[in-house]
Scaffold this active site. Structure first.
Site, PDB file in Angstrom:
ATOM      1  N   GLU A 192       0.834  -1.207   0.000  1.00 46.38           N
ATOM      2  CA  GLU A 192       0.000   0.000   0.000  1.00 46.38           C
ATOM      3  C   GLU A 192       0.869   1.258   0.000  1.00 46.38           C
ATOM      4  O   GLU A 192       1.822   1.344   0.787  1.00 46.38           O
ATOM      5  CB  GLU A 192      -0.924   0.024   1.226  1.00 46.38           C
ATOM      6  CG  GLU A 192      -1.949   1.138   1.127  1.00 46.38           C
ATOM      7  CD  GLU A 192      -2.919   1.169   2.309  1.00 46.38           C
ATOM      8  OE1 GLU A 192      -4.070   1.564   2.106  1.00 46.38           O
ATOM      9  OE2 GLU A 192      -2.516   0.795   3.427  1.00 46.38           O
TER      10      GLU A 192
ATOM     11  N   GLY B 271       3.637   1.765  11.016  1.00 50.32           N
ATOM     12  CA  GLY B 271       3.332   1.050  12.255  1.00 50.32           C
ATOM     13  C   GLY B 271       2.860  -0.361  11.997  1.00 50.32           C
ATOM     14  O   GLY B 271       3.238  -1.298  12.696  1.00 50.32           O
TER      15      GLY B 271
ATOM     16  N   MET C  75       0.341  -2.878   8.735  1.00 48.06           N
ATOM     17  CA  MET C  75      -0.361  -2.924   7.450  1.00 48.06           C
ATOM     18  C   MET C  75      -1.387  -4.037   7.472  1.00 48.06           C
ATOM     19  O   MET C  75      -1.116  -5.145   7.943  1.00 48.06           O
ATOM     20  CB  MET C  75       0.667  -3.137   6.323  1.00 48.06           C
ATOM     21  CG  MET C  75       0.061  -3.312   4.948  1.00 48.06           C
ATOM     22  SD  MET C  75      -0.889  -1.865   4.432  1.00 48.06           S
ATOM     23  CE  MET C  75      -2.054  -2.617   3.306  1.00 48.06           C
ATOM     24  N   GLU C  76      -2.578  -3.732   6.906  1.00 46.01           N
ATOM     25  CA  GLU C  76      -3.754  -4.581   7.095  1.00 46.01           C
ATOM     26  C   GLU C  76      -3.928  -5.674   6.047  1.00 46.01           C
ATOM     27  O   GLU C  76      -5.040  -6.184   5.864  1.00 46.01           O
ATOM     28  CB  GLU C  76      -5.011  -3.707   7.082  1.00 46.01           C
ATOM     29  CG  GLU C  76      -5.341  -3.023   5.749  1.00 46.01           C
ATOM     30  CD  GLU C  76      -4.764  -1.624   5.592  1.00 46.01           C
ATOM     31  OE1 GLU C  76      -5.253  -0.868   4.741  1.00 46.01           O
ATOM     32  OE2 GLU C  76      -3.816  -1.295   6.332  1.00 46.01           O
TER      33      GLU C  76
ATOM     34  N   HIS D  47      -6.775  -1.219  15.102  1.00 44.68           N
ATOM     35  CA  HIS D  47      -6.789  -0.484  13.828  1.00 44.68           C
ATOM     36  C   HIS D  47      -6.727  -1.454  12.644  1.00 44.68           C
ATOM     37  O   HIS D  47      -7.551  -1.395  11.726  1.00 44.68           O
ATOM     38  CB  HIS D  47      -5.597   0.477  13.795  1.00 44.68           C
ATOM     39  CG  HIS D  47      -5.526   1.340  12.585  1.00 44.68           C
ATOM     40  ND1 HIS D  47      -5.926   2.658  12.585  1.00 44.68           N
ATOM     41  CD2 HIS D  47      -5.096   1.095  11.326  1.00 44.68           C
ATOM     42  CE1 HIS D  47      -5.745   3.173  11.378  1.00 44.68           C
ATOM     43  NE2 HIS D  47      -5.236   2.235  10.592  1.00 44.68           N
ATOM     44  N   GLU D  48      -5.742  -2.356  12.665  1.00 54.96           N
ATOM     45  CA  GLU D  48      -5.545  -3.247  11.514  1.00 54.96           C
ATOM     46  C   GLU D  48      -6.691  -4.237  11.364  1.00 54.96           C
ATOM     47  O   GLU D  48      -7.078  -4.581  10.240  1.00 54.96           O
ATOM     48  CB  GLU D  48      -4.210  -3.993  11.639  1.00 54.96           C
ATOM     49  CG  GLU D  48      -2.987  -3.099  11.745  1.00 54.96           C
ATOM     50  CD  GLU D  48      -2.957  -1.968  10.733  1.00 54.96           C
ATOM     51  OE1 GLU D  48      -3.385  -2.172   9.574  1.00 54.96           O
ATOM     52  OE2 GLU D  48      -2.518  -0.861  11.097  1.00 54.96           O
TER      53      GLU D  48
ATOM     54  N   GLU E 185      -8.936   4.770   6.445  1.00 59.95           N
ATOM     55  CA  GLU E 185      -8.092   5.128   7.584  1.00 59.95           C
ATOM     56  C   GLU E 185      -8.837   5.875   8.688  1.00 59.95           C
ATOM     57  O   GLU E 185      -8.553   5.697   9.863  1.00 59.95           O
ATOM     58  CB  GLU E 185      -6.882   5.939   7.112  1.00 59.95           C
ATOM     59  CG  GLU E 185      -5.988   5.192   6.132  1.00 59.95           C
ATOM     60  CD  GLU E 185      -5.428   3.879   6.697  1.00 59.95           C
ATOM     61  OE1 GLU E 185      -5.534   3.654   7.917  1.00 59.95           O
ATOM     62  OE2 GLU E 185      -4.897   3.086   5.901  1.00 59.95           O
TER      63      GLU E 185
END
Length: 928
Positions: free
Chosen positions: A168, A302, A304-305, A338-339, A361
């Site tokens: 990404e 930090g 990545m999903e 978050h992920e 995001e």
């Protein structure tokens, strides 16, 4: 309509504005058949069959990809993305996968757009099924994008390599030729060849492993669900893992380098809890059979999903109770929250284009708070306010941008991953949730996810889903009761007022900035006005009018008074309005709990009443309201709309404050002023601020214990207060820190330090030569990413410029201090009074190498520029920054961040001009 190209060749009619005479020339000198940055939409990828073989000895990889394509218009050309790959073979296959041609097909490359074009001598006919087959080879990347190499050292000192991916936003094209835009969702069947001592991971579970003749193994993974190319991931490594199943049967595993395996257990527990929460909250099961979380030793962001294979920096996933603080634990939990939110927002439903990246995001940032509050309430995740304060900080500069903004090339796209997309996005979603109520908001986003699953969505699709009224029966019957016509009619009621939600939310996403609402209280009437809040432009300035024209928000106002137990609501859709109170009141506080994204300014009477209230009965307002008032006041000071002494008077109540959010907000401003005065060498004000802070908060500081005891809030407060006290030279703090440090050194680092004050202890220990050298050696051999992070911050706090320069050089060299930590190191040095010029000069001198390491537009480059220039507050420094940006105009002209950096310094200059004397006088008055 078919456009004639070469004799006997065709490109789809979509290219009629992109003829081969447009000046785009391929690397071999032939005209390139496509002129646009975005790919044509007449060929759609359906299914990728991808084979990869990374060689961890030569640090290269080769592979092949067979892409099933859907041809929408007759054409001779297939245009797709490829970057830094050597294409060694190309062919087009028919429906039975037989080659259409005897000879390999020519491949044209156009590196400025990172595109290749394959010419088919035979027209590819609309509606027919074809496969594009390509073979390729490349070196594993040296940076943090594409298919890149990483390494770690074993406890015995052996260096081991692994290969990992980060795609990404636009780097899948560095790993395999692909249609690398989010709209081109496809299925992926991945095969990876590896040695017997490694494991291979990808988005899906392994279906079978085949032994090859040369001693290699080939892992064949199940076919993926439909997804965008930036979510594909594959890793070859020798890591160990821990695993658990969720209550719905999802296999969750956490991977790390073998000697850090014991640090994975907390992440596994958190991932299982949060995944189960999201399945319930979104009313949609996680659609893959497994979810892996893996800590990569070299990782720029930090986390990545990637769908089913989320990747993390080690400090974002590994938790070691011996060295990780309460804040570290909260950070790990928030990043996982978050992920995992992205597995729905971003992966299941993806934005159509990067202009709406906030749909990914902003939602993921907001769901961090929602999920952690629900699953780990003891962590006291009260920091949404701080997130919104950060967003307002950026958004009150004219160099800000709308949430939904144009972005076309890779540099512009990378810059979209910023405070506006993440933090402002989260804050307007919070405002919307508060406005609609939790239940309505939740059912609306479930509608959105169900309607657009495995598809792409735009900004307006979210608003249409939220305003639509659907019943549970509509869901269970599989029907959508959604329609645009209904959506426009269906306006919500807010305090009896009818609201067009789509129109309202467009005012928050399609225009930049944050509104300032001014409140004047006369009798039982409140006169309110809105304008755009700007910190560097005042009403008397020539540009003021042009920067205000056309700006209007639909603001969901909330307020409480001295005589109300519940909040009152009102939508402000016009420049001004009047509200009538039921009775005379002593005070009014707008923006209850700071649930809204706006700044409030009161008249003199209003501020006086609130300052008095805080002084006599601060708990009449919630802790969020108190933090909001502090933030409002100092933001207004920066904009020249409130005098500094009024804001400083307001925070004199903090002696009685017990909640860490307002307390740290107020102390944070005092610390910021102290560091600004220190860097400008304003000796008298620096000394008086130090005396004032230590005298005023002495009781609070002395109550802190050097331990890990208490609630998470207590522990975070302890960490911040003792760090500040030692930084200000408070003798009892320094003595205690030295005692702990020398005991730790004497035991050769074998005793455990209290984790919440570990960084403070290291910082005190790092101030002399022997301590600094000891810590640098400890940094070299430490096996804990959390410990290394704390030691690095301590090393950068030493006041010897030669030591700071040595650190920066080690960061550039990249073996002792990893390149991933260089941007943080530059910031640590810049915040040091002895390092702020040093770090800026270092950035100027090494600019080209920094861009090569991190890529233009990346958050690392942004952090480096903001972190160094944000320390400056004089016109001479501003001129120097402008000169440097002029000298790199080819690059700086592509970046928004250069304007943000310049405006930040302008803001600091104005602050000093307006407030230096006021601060000096106020301190003298308080200390007399």
């Amino acid at each position: 309509y078919i456009l004639l190209m070469f004799p006997g060749t065709y490109l789809s009619s979509e290219s009629n504005s992109a003829s081969v005479n447009s000046g785009h020339v391929a690397t071999n000198g032939l005209p390139f058949p496509w002129s646009k940055l975005r790919l044509p939409n007449y060929i759609i990828p359906v299914h990728y069959h991808l084979l990869l073989h990374p060689n961890l000895t030569t640090l290269t990889f080769n592979g092949s990809v067979k892409i099933e394509i859907d041809v929408k218009n007759n054409t001779n050309w297939v245009v797709l993305h490829s970057k830094a790959l050597e294409i060694t073979a190309a062919d087009v296959l028919d429906e039975s996968e037989a080659p259409l041609f005897d000879k390999a097909l020519p491949v044209l490359e156009y590196p400025p757009h990172e595109q290749i074009a394959i010419f088919s001598p035979q027209i590819l006919t609309s509606g027919e099924k074809y496969f594009l087959y390509l073979e390729f080879t490349a070196a594993l990347g040296k940076g943090f994008y594409g298919f890149y190499k990483s390494s770690y050292k074993t406890p015995d000192g052996e260096t081991r390599f692994l290969a990992s991916t980060h795609f990404e936003p636009t780097s899948a094209r560095m790993a395999f030729p692909c249609f690398d835009e989010p709209i081109f969702k496809a299925n992926y069947s991945v095969r990876i060849r590896r040695g017997p001592f490694h494991v291979a991971l990808s988005n899906m579970p392994i279906e079978q492993t085949v032994e090859l003749a040369n001693g290699l193994l080939e892992d064949r993974f199940e076919a993926s669900v439909q997804m965008s190319s930036y979510l594909v991931a594959f890793i070859v490594c020798d890591f160990r893992s821990v695993s658990r199943q969720t209550s719905t049967g999802i296999d969750v595993s956490v991977y790390a380098v073998p000697h850090k395996w014991h640090q994975t257990h907390y992440a596994l527990e958190a991932a299982v809890n949060i995944l189960e929460f999201y399945e319930k909250y979104f009313s949609i099961y996680y659609p893959l059979p497994k979810l892996d979380l893996i800590a990569i030793p070299d990782f720029q962001s930090g986390a990545m999903e990637n769908w089913g294979l989320t990747t993390y920096r080690e400090t974002s996933l590994l938790y070691d109770p011996d060295v990780s603080s309460a804040s570290d634990k909260l950070w790990v939990t928030m990043v996982i929250g978050h992920e995992l939110a992205h597995q729905w927002f971003g992966n299941l439903v993806t934005m159509e284009w990067w202009n709406d990246i906030w749909l990914n995001e902003g939602f993921a940032r907001y769901m961090e708070f929602v999920s952690v509050q629900a699953t780990y309430p003891q962590l006291k995740v009260d920091y949404l306010l701080v997130t919104c304060f950060a967003a307002i900080g950026r958004d009150s500069l004219n160099s800000s941008r709308p949430i939904s903004s144009s972005a076309e090339n890779p540099t512009q796209i990378k810059e979209m991953f910023d405070t506006v997309s993440y933090d402002k996005g989260a804050c307007i979603l919070h405002m919307l949730r508060n406005f609609l109520t939790d239940d309505v908001f939740q059912s609306g986003i479930v509608r959105y996810l169900r309607k657009f699953k495995y598809r792409n969505a735009k900004n307006e699709d979210l608003w249409n889903s939220l305003v639509n009224t659907c019943s549970e029966e509509d869901f269970t019957s599989g029907e959508y009761c959604y329609s645009d016509k209904q959506a426009t009619k269906n306006a919500y009621q807010f305090a009896g007022e009818h609201i067009d939600l789509k129109k309202m939310m467009n005012t928050w996403t399609l225009q930049k900035g944050v509104p300032l609402v001014t409140v004047k209280h006369k009798g039982n009437k409140l006169y309110i006005e809105q304008e755009r809040f700007l910190k560097t432009i005042q009403p008397g300035d020539p540009m003021w009018h042009s920067l205000q024209t056309g700006y209007l928000w639909h603001i969901p106002l909330t307020y409480k008074t001295s005589h109300s137990s519940t909040e009152t609501r009102h939508i402000l859709e016009t420049k001004s309005d009047m509200l009538v109170l039921n009775q005379d009141v002593d005070w009014v506080k707008f923006n209850t709990d700071m649930n809204g994204y706006y700044i409030i300014n009161y008249d003199t009477k209003g501020w006086n009443a609130l300052i008095e209230l805080l002084g006599v009965n601060h708990t009449a307002l919630s802790f969020k309201d108190r933090a909001d008032l502090i933030h409002n006041a100092f933001q207004l000071v920066t904009a020249g709309r409130l005098t500094l002494d009024r804001a400083l008077d307001l925070i004199t109540y903090l002696k009685s404050e017990t909640h860490n959010v307002p307390l740290l907000q107020g102390i944070g401003y005092l610390e910021y002023f102290y560091k600004m005065m220190q860097k400008r060498n304003v000796y008298d004000v620096t000394q008086n601020l130090k005396i004032y802070i230590l005298e005023y908060f002495r009781d609070m500081i002395e109550k802190q214990t050097w331990s890990n005891e208490g609630t998470v809030s207590d522990r975070r407060m302890r960490s911040e207060l003792l760090s500040l006290a030692c930084d200000l030279g408070f003798a009892p703090c320094l003595e205690k820190a030295r005692y702990f440090y020398h005991s730790w050194v004497k035991a050769n680092g074998t005793i455990s330090l209290p984790t919440d004050v570990m960084e403070t202890i290291y910082m005190v220990g790092a101030q002399d030569d022997s301590g600094w050298n000891y810590l640098l050696e400890k940094y070299r051999v430490s096996m804990s990413a959390s410990e290394k992070s704390k030691i690095l911050a301590a090393l950068a706090s030493n006041r010897d410029s030669s030591k700071l320069l040595r650190l920066l050089e080690l960061g550039m060299e990249g073996s002792v201090i990893r390149t991933q930590d260089l941007s943080a190191l530059i910031y640590y040095v810049a915040r040091n009074p002895s390092g702020h010029f040093l770090s800026w000069n270092f950035v100027k001198k090494n600019w080209n190498e920094l861009v090569e390491k991190f890529q233009l537009g990346s958050f690392s480059i942004r952090n480096i520029l903001i972190g160094t220039t944000g320390q400056f507050s004089s016109k001479e420094e501003l001129a120097d920054i402008k000169d440097f940006f002029d000298s790199i105009r080819d690059q700086s002209s592509q970046l928004r961040v250069t304007q943000v950096a310049l405006e930040n310094v302008e803001k600091n200059i104005l602050w000093m001009e307006r407030n230096l004397e006021a601060l000096r006088n106020w301190l003298q008055r308080m200390l007399d």
